[in-house]
Design a protein around this motif. Structure first.
Motif, PDB file in Angstrom:
ATOM      1  N   LYS A  27      44.755  51.925  41.601  1.00  0.00           N
ATOM      2  CA  LYS A  27      44.091  50.972  41.395  1.00  0.00           C
ATOM      3  C   LYS A  27      44.380  50.082  42.450  1.00  0.00           C
ATOM      4  O   LYS A  27      45.754  49.377  42.265  1.00  0.00           O
ATOM      5  N   PRO A  28      43.616  49.193  43.333  1.00  0.00           N
ATOM      6  CA  PRO A  28      43.895  47.952  44.202  1.00  0.00           C
ATOM      7  C   PRO A  28      43.960  46.941  43.352  1.00  0.00           C
ATOM      8  O   PRO A  28      43.653  46.737  42.178  1.00  0.00           O
ATOM      9  N   ARG A  29      45.209  45.951  43.705  1.00  0.00           N
ATOM     10  CA  ARG A  29      45.362  44.741  43.136  1.00  0.00           C
ATOM     11  C   ARG A  29      44.398  43.877  43.478  1.00  0.00           C
ATOM     12  O   ARG A  29      44.042  42.979  42.455  1.00  0.00           O
ATOM     13  N   GLY A  30      43.992  43.708  44.559  1.00  0.00           N
ATOM     14  CA  GLY A  30      43.138  42.985  45.392  1.00  0.00           C
ATOM     15  C   GLY A  30      41.656  43.407  45.407  1.00  0.00           C
ATOM     16  O   GLY A  30      41.393  44.700  45.950  1.00  0.00           O
ATOM     17  N   LEU A  31      40.697  42.607  44.880  1.00  0.00           N
ATOM     18  CA  LEU A  31      39.293  43.300  44.913  1.00  0.00           C
ATOM     19  C   LEU A  31      38.397  42.328  45.701  1.00  0.00           C
ATOM     20  O   LEU A  31      38.572  40.982  45.714  1.00  0.00           O
ATOM     21  N   SER A  32      37.414  42.958  46.567  1.00  0.00           N
ATOM     22  CA  SER A  32      36.392  42.128  47.057  1.00  0.00           C
ATOM     23  C   SER A  32      35.452  41.385  46.078  1.00  0.00           C
ATOM     24  O   SER A  32      35.628  41.863  44.963  1.00  0.00           O
ATOM     25  N   PRO A  59      38.995  33.070  44.184  1.00  0.00           N
ATOM     26  CA  PRO A  59      39.757  34.086  45.165  1.00  0.00           C
ATOM     27  C   PRO A  59      40.998  33.680  45.829  1.00  0.00           C
ATOM     28  O   PRO A  59      41.250  32.401  45.850  1.00  0.00           O
ATOM     29  N   ILE A  60      41.796  34.477  46.118  1.00  0.00           N
ATOM     30  CA  ILE A  60      43.177  34.151  46.927  1.00  0.00           C
ATOM     31  C   ILE A  60      42.670  34.387  48.317  1.00  0.00           C
ATOM     32  O   ILE A  60      42.180  35.644  48.877  1.00  0.00           O
ATOM     33  N   PRO A  61      42.802  33.510  49.463  1.00  0.00           N
ATOM     34  CA  PRO A  61      42.489  33.775  50.630  1.00  0.00           C
ATOM     35  C   PRO A  61      43.331  34.431  51.312  1.00  0.00           C
ATOM     36  O   PRO A  61      44.555  34.184  51.277  1.00  0.00           O
ATOM     37  N   ILE A  62      43.062  35.531  52.082  1.00  0.00           N
ATOM     38  CA  ILE A  62      44.131  36.316  52.762  1.00  0.00           C
ATOM     39  C   ILE A  62      43.370  36.472  54.146  1.00  0.00           C
ATOM     40  O   ILE A  62      42.454  37.130  54.444  1.00  0.00           O
ATOM     41  N   LYS A 119      38.523  36.870  51.186  1.00  0.00           N
ATOM     42  CA  LYS A 119      38.570  36.269  49.859  1.00  0.00           C
ATOM     43  C   LYS A 119      38.690  37.392  48.763  1.00  0.00           C
ATOM     44  O   LYS A 119      38.097  38.360  49.110  1.00  0.00           O
ATOM     45  N   VAL A 120      40.089  37.529  47.973  1.00  0.00           N
ATOM     46  CA  VAL A 120      40.210  38.480  47.470  1.00  0.00           C
ATOM     47  C   VAL A 120      40.538  38.143  45.978  1.00  0.00           C
ATOM     48  O   VAL A 120      41.463  37.144  45.630  1.00  0.00           O
ATOM     49  N   TRP A 121      40.155  38.821  44.922  1.00  0.00           N
ATOM     50  CA  TRP A 121      40.315  38.629  43.575  1.00  0.00           C
ATOM     51  C   TRP A 121      41.439  39.444  42.936  1.00  0.00           C
ATOM     52  O   TRP A 121      41.369  40.652  43.168  1.00  0.00           O
ATOM     53  N   ASP A 122      42.295  38.764  42.312  1.00  0.00           N
ATOM     54  CA  ASP A 122      43.613  39.608  41.784  1.00  0.00           C
ATOM     55  C   ASP A 122      42.964  40.191  40.339  1.00  0.00           C
ATOM     56  O   ASP A 122      42.569  39.428  39.664  1.00  0.00           O
ATOM     57  N   ARG A 123      43.174  41.539  40.478  1.00  0.00           N
ATOM     58  CA  ARG A 123      42.603  42.322  39.156  1.00  0.00           C
ATOM     59  C   ARG A 123      43.497  41.884  37.977  1.00  0.00           C
ATOM     60  O   ARG A 123      42.732  41.739  37.015  1.00  0.00           O
ATOM     61  N   LEU A 124      44.597  41.480  38.150  1.00  0.00           N
ATOM     62  CA  LEU A 124      45.322  41.008  36.930  1.00  0.00           C
ATOM     63  C   LEU A 124      44.789  39.759  36.093  1.00  0.00           C
ATOM     64  O   LEU A 124      44.910  39.622  35.029  1.00  0.00           O
ATOM     65  N   ARG A 125      44.549  38.695  37.341  1.00  0.00           N
ATOM     66  CA  ARG A 125      43.866  37.623  36.677  1.00  0.00           C
ATOM     67  C   ARG A 125      42.707  37.681  36.238  1.00  0.00           C
ATOM     68  O   ARG A 125      42.003  37.007  35.351  1.00  0.00           O
ATOM     69  N   LEU A 126      41.474  38.635  36.905  1.00  0.00           N
ATOM     70  CA  LEU A 126      40.421  38.859  36.254  1.00  0.00           C
ATOM     71  C   LEU A 126      40.429  39.542  34.941  1.00  0.00           C
ATOM     72  O   LEU A 126      39.927  39.209  33.913  1.00  0.00           O
ATOM     73  N   ASP A 127      41.589  40.326  34.430  1.00  0.00           N
ATOM     74  CA  ASP A 127      41.601  41.141  33.343  1.00  0.00           C
ATOM     75  C   ASP A 127      42.159  39.717  32.372  1.00  0.00           C
ATOM     76  O   ASP A 127      41.511  39.775  31.228  1.00  0.00           O
ATOM     77  N   SER A 128      42.939  38.869  32.692  1.00  0.00           N
ATOM     78  CA  SER A 128      43.134  37.743  31.962  1.00  0.00           C
ATOM     79  C   SER A 128      41.915  36.823  31.396  1.00  0.00           C
ATOM     80  O   SER A 128      41.741  36.444  30.416  1.00  0.00           O
ATOM     81  N   ALA A 129      41.370  36.493  32.477  1.00  0.00           N
ATOM     82  CA  ALA A 129      40.183  35.848  32.313  1.00  0.00           C
ATOM     83  C   ALA A 129      38.988  36.436  31.391  1.00  0.00           C
ATOM     84  O   ALA A 129      38.323  35.889  30.667  1.00  0.00           O
TER      85      ALA A 129
END
Length: 87
Positions: A12-17, A44-47, A51-61
């Motif tokens: 499972k990728p940590r960062g998602l488009s 998103p987190i700029p890399i 722009k990448v969304w953190d899967r764990l932060r998405l889970d929390s939200a």
């Protein structure tokens, strides 16, 4: 040479488009954008240029959305009846 991560291998990728993040929470990309603007989903987190969304932060939200929207209409009417209540 380092081997790239194969998403089919079950990692499972940590960062998602943006589109992956929308798919992950079960909405369209347009709805996802609206949720981000409203502060209901994380920014998103700029890399570099991405722009990448953190899967764990998405889970929390997403968990926060679920607890904010609890209501009696969400109960499952097909939930099995306890055996002691059957005639």
């Amino acid at each position: 040479m380092e081997r790239p991560i194969d998403r089919k291998a079950g990692i499972k990728p940590r960062g998602l488009s943006r589109s992956e993040a929308a798919l992950y929470i079960g909405v369209s990309p347009g709805t996802f954008d609206k949720l981000v603007r409203e502060g209901l989903m994380p920014e998103p987190i700029p890399i570099r240029s991405r722009k990448v969304w953190d899967r764990l932060r998405l889970d929390s939200a997403f968990e926060s959305l679920a607890s904010d929207n609890d209501n009696e209409w969400d109960e499952d009417p097909w939930q099995p009846v306890a055996k002691d209540r059957l005639i």
